[in-house]
Design a protein around this motif. Structure first.
Motif, PDB file in Angstrom:
ATOM      1  N   ARG A  84      66.709 -18.119 -21.333  1.00  0.00           N
ATOM      2  CA  ARG A  84      65.978 -18.623 -20.172  1.00  0.00           C
ATOM      3  C   ARG A  84      66.968 -19.278 -19.239  1.00  0.00           C
ATOM      4  O   ARG A  84      67.887 -19.967 -19.688  1.00  0.00           O
ATOM      5  N   LYS A  85      66.755 -19.085 -17.951  1.00  0.00           N
ATOM      6  CA  LYS A  85      67.638 -19.735 -16.986  1.00  0.00           C
ATOM      7  C   LYS A  85      66.784 -20.479 -15.972  1.00  0.00           C
ATOM      8  O   LYS A  85      65.738 -19.987 -15.555  1.00  0.00           O
ATOM      9  N   TYR A 100      64.867 -25.733  -7.094  1.00  0.00           N
ATOM     10  CA  TYR A 100      64.078 -25.053  -6.076  1.00  0.00           C
ATOM     11  C   TYR A 100      64.904 -24.738  -4.834  1.00  0.00           C
ATOM     12  O   TYR A 100      64.840 -23.624  -4.308  1.00  0.00           O
ATOM     13  N   LEU A 114      43.998  -4.634 -16.382  1.00  0.00           N
ATOM     14  CA  LEU A 114      44.250  -5.148 -17.734  1.00  0.00           C
ATOM     15  C   LEU A 114      45.606  -5.854 -17.759  1.00  0.00           C
ATOM     16  O   LEU A 114      46.572  -5.376 -18.345  1.00  0.00           O
ATOM     17  N   THR A 115      45.674  -6.960 -17.060  1.00  0.00           N
ATOM     18  CA  THR A 115      46.873  -7.787 -16.986  1.00  0.00           C
ATOM     19  C   THR A 115      46.407  -9.235 -17.032  1.00  0.00           C
ATOM     20  O   THR A 115      45.380  -9.568 -16.451  1.00  0.00           O
ATOM     21  N   LEU A 116      47.165 -10.077 -17.728  1.00  0.00           N
ATOM     22  CA  LEU A 116      46.772 -11.485 -17.786  1.00  0.00           C
ATOM     23  C   LEU A 116      47.001 -12.147 -16.429  1.00  0.00           C
ATOM     24  O   LEU A 116      47.850 -11.711 -15.655  1.00  0.00           O
ATOM     25  N   PRO A 117      46.242 -13.201 -16.140  1.00  0.00           N
ATOM     26  CA  PRO A 117      46.409 -13.896 -14.860  1.00  0.00           C
ATOM     27  C   PRO A 117      47.826 -14.454 -14.717  1.00  0.00           C
ATOM     28  O   PRO A 117      48.502 -14.719 -15.707  1.00  0.00           O
ATOM     29  N   ASN A 176      48.648 -17.400 -13.502  1.00  0.00           N
ATOM     30  CA  ASN A 176      48.746 -18.824 -13.799  1.00  0.00           C
ATOM     31  C   ASN A 176      47.878 -19.190 -14.983  1.00  0.00           C
ATOM     32  O   ASN A 176      46.812 -18.618 -15.190  1.00  0.00           O
ATOM     33  N   GLU A 177      48.364 -20.197 -15.698  1.00  0.00           N
ATOM     34  CA  GLU A 177      47.666 -20.645 -16.890  1.00  0.00           C
ATOM     35  C   GLU A 177      46.238 -21.091 -16.568  1.00  0.00           C
ATOM     36  O   GLU A 177      45.324 -20.880 -17.363  1.00  0.00           O
ATOM     37  N   ASP A 178      46.056 -21.704 -15.399  1.00  0.00           N
ATOM     38  CA  ASP A 178      44.732 -22.235 -15.096  1.00  0.00           C
ATOM     39  C   ASP A 178      43.889 -21.309 -14.221  1.00  0.00           C
ATOM     40  O   ASP A 178      42.847 -21.691 -13.729  1.00  0.00           O
ATOM     41  N   PRO A 185      41.171 -18.318 -13.740  1.00  0.00           N
ATOM     42  CA  PRO A 185      40.117 -17.799 -14.606  1.00  0.00           C
ATOM     43  C   PRO A 185      40.657 -16.652 -15.459  1.00  0.00           C
ATOM     44  O   PRO A 185      41.502 -15.876 -14.993  1.00  0.00           O
ATOM     45  N   TYR A 186      40.178 -16.567 -16.684  1.00  0.00           N
ATOM     46  CA  TYR A 186      40.737 -15.579 -17.616  1.00  0.00           C
ATOM     47  C   TYR A 186      40.585 -14.149 -17.114  1.00  0.00           C
ATOM     48  O   TYR A 186      41.356 -13.268 -17.456  1.00  0.00           O
ATOM     49  N   ASP A 187      39.551 -13.933 -16.275  1.00  0.00           N
ATOM     50  CA  ASP A 187      39.272 -12.571 -15.814  1.00  0.00           C
ATOM     51  C   ASP A 187      39.764 -12.351 -14.378  1.00  0.00           C
ATOM     52  O   ASP A 187      39.247 -11.495 -13.662  1.00  0.00           O
TER      53      ASP A 187
END
Lengths: 453, 506
Positions: free
Chosen positions: A212-213, A217, A324-327, A329-331, A333-335
């Motif tokens: 990881r690097k 900013y 069929l890809t995850l969002p 950002n973590e927050d 909505p899942y869909d």
């Protein structure tokens, strides 16, 4: 009434080959097109979804010399046509996957089989078609899923591809998924100029070293600004170059192949296919194209929903990465990506679905169906894998619907082509009945027949 | 003397702990108190119930008491005080079991420095806040086999979890599930596609070496075990003052494998390496519980079936590396037809959200029946993980781990409406949607708060910086950072040069 007529023709037809009722026998047909292939086909008794009007029950589709000669409920069947009784089956235009690395990457981990991304940041002169391998095993595997044409898109990543893609990635080519040679496969050599919009990336992951690097900013922003400035510079130089080219009289400029490749872009003849996912980058890309007066197609668009009004008002179409890809950002909505197509459709944004891959291209229909599950009208989903990609890339006069005069890229299925369990029974590319055999099917048959040890 | 004897008694007690430590620790972790948020009695009504083990029940009901399935049938009357879920027009199936997952892991899944890393345990680094737990739950997954990566011939210890979103790490493990260990064969453990700069090439670098790495480890483990067996035998026969063998944390889990107390989940691709592992397992007398990925399993399905190994594979992934080039979407179907117990897994947090669709692909590719397809994501992985007495089907007495879909789950149009674990609703689509506006508001408020705090801090810092500046003599002023030494203080004037030199190094 047409049914009776068609049945009569069926009985009388000398060229009726019952073998075609059994797809397994099609395997004998090795790659396409066959030199002694019939010039005409007639599909009878099918439910035909032309996507240019209401579905036709018990319809007839005539294919001749690579084109759709006629389609409808009341159509005369030519004497020399090979007849296929498609009773109980459904006919659709073949699907169109607008972002793939088809033929450009065979095995992701083996660099010698990968030609999808050129090194360096600015390669406007490279063209996907040049490196498309007609023998790629991905092509017949993808066909079985009902996909008849795709864009080969340089520098477009892929599920199993890591590393930088550069900024100007090269020219995307529209290809048919069949042909003896790359020339046979050519639908259009250059349909868009690929740009990977720079990202402000403070965190990166190096897959070569598994490290990881992180960077501050301000530093990431400087890198971003530098790339955007360079991109602007390329466009401006291309504009000057185009002016120089446009002058009458003997050329008083040195030939530059890269700038020459950008001339259709600055003249508004070739759209930019800009890959961007986050709203900040999408917005910046739109502003850039506005300012530079360039035609833009957005690719990726994970956060396109945040700019739906802007996209609609600017008539910027979107090639959506797989639902069929995850969002991002973590927050979120899942869909988030599953429901986005419905949201864009309701907002009047034009979009098509893309696989953004080659080995996963066969999931194109599945991705469209999942968008339907989360609210997208079914007809829109179907068009977003057929007509809309054709329109977005200026190919709708040739493919995307079943209309007389269009190229006969046609699939015949036993059900909804977006549904996982449906099967393609017949597939035509440029009017040729094309084999549904492939490496995977051959391995299946070989090992299914293995004697017990 | 006395002291020595006391010491030996301590060591003896310690030895017992050695043998049992893992199970005890896990047991303690997994002692689940009854769930306060689960209703005591819950009735799901009017559903199409896909029981998996005994067909489909139309307009059926499921009665749940204390987190267990108490009754399943067409005519169940509502008991007094029961909560009711009306699933009219909906489909209920057992919670999906993902036999290959990397969710809920804090940090890296690979301990890549050595090729035998059996001493590390994924249970030690479970992260209950991983959002992928919730996302997979929203895809109908209730149980996941959480594994290390595939960097090692013999990898770390694995754990089966229930996706109890919101519970602490200690409550994630599936109580009573036997722990496992990850093995890996082929390109990944031989590090074909990776190289870490500055690191020497690690043994093994060939499939031959992978076999020998596993054989060497089990050879050691066998010797280690016999030392312990001998020691335990002699102490229980009454011998005193024996010094126990030195404990080896690397070999303990392998002894458990030899004793059948720990399942082997082996990542593999090519037919030859599959047979290699089955041969090595036979040599040392252990079983391979599951072959993971096993993309060429269809080529040696008879041998896999004969060895009693399970197979847990992808639906249609292929061509991402050479050993995946012969992968076919018919793999699950061929292996099933040849008598192998097959499951479809995800290996990926996203893929896990639609395993129902992935299982359905075997209907299209290879002609499995609907029932066979459903089994590959429910009862079959349950058997593979040794938890089929508890989960994997809708049967009386089993845990009420259930998924409710709005549509036939073997279709791309099905959307999960609710996911239940132990009778408690852990995911509810309508609730999720209803809460979105509130969550957005909360996020906004938090962001504002953070911005305000940051602005205040900046003002504060500036004040104290100014104060310091004023106290300093002119030639004490900070110099710009030297080239190559990024100061990290990205808001100082010196950042330009620092950034440039870093970029040069990239």
């Amino acid at each position: 009434m047409n049914r009776l007529r068609a049945t009569a023709i069926l009985r009388n037809s000398l060229v009726l080959i019952t073998a075609f009722a059994f797809p397994t026998l099609l395997r004998a047909q090795q790659p396409t097109p066959k030199t002694d292939a019939p010039k005409a086909y007639a599909l009878l008794h099918a439910k035909i979804f032309t996507l240019a009007g209401a579905p036709i029950e018990n319809g007839t589709l005539i294919i001749r010399d690579g084109k759709i000669a006629a389609v409808g409920g009341q159509v005369d069947v030519p004497q020399d046509a090979q007849v296929i009784n498609a009773e109980g089956l459904q006919v659709y235009p073949g699907m169109f996957d607008p972002v793939t690395q088809m033929g450009l990457r065979e095995i992701g981990a083996v660099s010698s089989t990968v030609d999808s991304t050129e090194t360096g940041n600015y390669n406007p002169d490279v063209v996907a078609l040049t490196a498309v391998s007609p023998s790629s095993e991905h092509i017949p595997v993808t066909r079985v899923a009902g996909i008849t044409e795709v864009l080969g898109v340089p520098a477009s990543g892929g599920m199993d591809s890591f590393g930088p893609n550069g900024v100007i990635g090269g020219q995307a080519s529209a290809i048919y998924l069949a042909g003896w040679t790359v020339d046979d496969m050519q639908l259009k050599r250059s349909v868009a100029m690929v740009v990977n919009w720079p990202e402000i990336q403070t965190k990166t992951f190096d897959f070569a070293t598994f490290q990881r690097k992180e960077k501050p900013y301000t530093e990431a922003k400087q890198e971003y600004d530098k790339q955007v400035t360079e991109l602007t510079d390329w466009i401006e130089r291309a504009r000057h170059y185009a002016q120089a080219m446009g002058h009458a009289g003997p050329a008083d400029y040195e030939r530059d192949l890269k700038l020459e490749a950008l001339v259709p872009v600055v003249r508004g003849q070739l759209p930019l296919l800009i890959f961007a996912d986050r709203s900040r980058e999408i917005r910046n890309a739109i502003e850039f194209c506005d300012k530079q007066n360039l035609k833009m197609i957005l690719a990726g668009g994970s956060e396109a929903y945040k700019l739906k009004d802007l996209l609609r008002s600017r008539s910027i179409p979107v090639i959506l990465r797989p639902t069929l890809t995850l969002p991002l950002n973590e927050d979120d909505p899942y869909d988030r990506l599953l429901s986005q197509p419905a949201e864009l459709s309701a907002a009047g944004v034009k979009f098509a679905f893309g696989s953004f891959d080659n080995s996963f291209a066969r999931r194109l229909g599945q991705n469209a169906a999942n968008a339907v599950a989360y609210g997208l009208p079914y007809d829109e989903a179907l068009k977003a894998v057929t007509l809309y990609p054709a329109q977005i890339f200026g190919l709708a006069d040739q493919v995307g619907t079943l209309e007389s005069g269009k190229i006969a890229n046609v699939i015949v299925t036993n059900g909804d082509p977006l549904e996982i369990t449906s099967e393609v029974r017949y597939l035509f590319i440029r009017g040729q009945l094309t084999s549904l055999d492939n490496r995977q099917k051959r391995l299946f048959e070989k090992y299914s027949a293995r004697p017990k040890p | 003397m006395k002291a020595a004897r006391a010491g030996s008694a301590f060591l003896k007690a310690f030895a017992v702990i050695v043998a049992l430590d893992f199970l005890i620790v896990l047991g303690a972790l997994a002692a689940n108190p009854p769930d306060a948020k689960a209703p005591a009695i819950l009735l799901i009504q009017n559903a199409t119930i896909l029981t998996v083990t005994h067909g489909t029940i139309e307009h059926g009901s499921i009665l749940i008491r204390d987190g267990k399935i108490a009754e399943v049938g067409q005519s169940i009357s509502k008991p007094q005080g029961a909560e009711v879920i009306d699933a009219n027009g909906q489909f209920v199936m057992p919670g999906i079991i993902d036999c290959h997952s990397h969710i809920a892991v804090d940090g890296s899944v690979n301990e890549g420095s050595v090729s035998v890393s059996s001493m590390v345990n994924i249970a030690d680094v479970l992260n209950p806040d991983d959002i992928d737990i919730y996302r997979d739950l929203a895809g109908g997954v209730t149980v996941a086999n959480v594994l290390h990566g595939s960097a090692n011939s013999i990898g770390g210890q694995t754990v089966v979890i229930k996706l109890r979103w919101g519970a602490p790490a200690s409550r994630l493990p599936f109580k009573d599930a036997l722990p496992g260990i990850k093995f890996a064969l082929g390109e990944n453990p031989k590090r074909s596609n990776f190289s870490i700069r500055g690191q020497e090439k690690r043994y093994p670098a060939t499939r031959m070496g992978v076999e020998e790495t596993i054989r060497a480890a089990f050879s050691e483990a066998r010797d280690y075990k016999s030392k312990w067996d001998d020691y335990n035998k002699r102490t229980s026969a009454g011998e005193k003052n024996l010094i126990p063998p030195r404990r080896d944390l690397r070999l303990d889990p392998l002894v458990e494998v030899l004793e059948g107390k720990r399942y082997v989940h082996a990542h593999c691709y090519r037919e030859d390496e599959i047979l290699m592992l089955l041969r090595v397992a036979k040599e040392f007398g252990f079983k391979v519980r599951t072959l993971q990925h096993v993309l060429e399993g269809y080529k040696v399905a008879d041998e896999i079936a004969a060895a009693g190994a399970g197979a847990s594979t992808f639906s249609d992934w292929w061509a991402y590396k050479v050993e995946a080039y012969d992968a076919i979407p018919y793999n699950a179907a061929i292996m099933t037809r040849r008598g192998v117990l097959v499951s479809i897994n995800s290996d990926d947090a996203e893929e896990a959200t639609h395993l129902n669709q992935e299982a359905a692909k075997s209907i299209r590719y290879g002609g499995l029946s609907r029932e066979e397809a459903l089994k590959m994501i429910t009862i079959n992985p349950a058997i593979q993980l040794g938890i089929d007495q508890r989960v994997g089907s809708i049967d009386v007495g089993k845990d009420a781990d259930l998924v409710i879909y709005n549509h036939d789950p073997l279709s791309a149009y099905a959307v999960v409406q609710k996911t239940l674990i132990d009778g408690r609703v852990y995911f509810d689509r309508s609730r999720d949607i209803a809460e979105r506006a509130d969550r957005e508001k909360e996020k906004k408020a938090l962001t504002e708060k953070e911005k305000k705090a940051a602005a205040e801090k900046k003002a504060e810092d500036k004040k104290s910086e100014d104060k310091r500046q004023n106290e300093k003599k002119p030639d004490d002023r900070p110099k710009p950072p030297q080239s190559g030494q990024g100061s990290g203080a990205d808001e100082t004037d010196g950042v330009g040069s620092a950034a440039d030199s870093d970029r040069g190094a990239l």
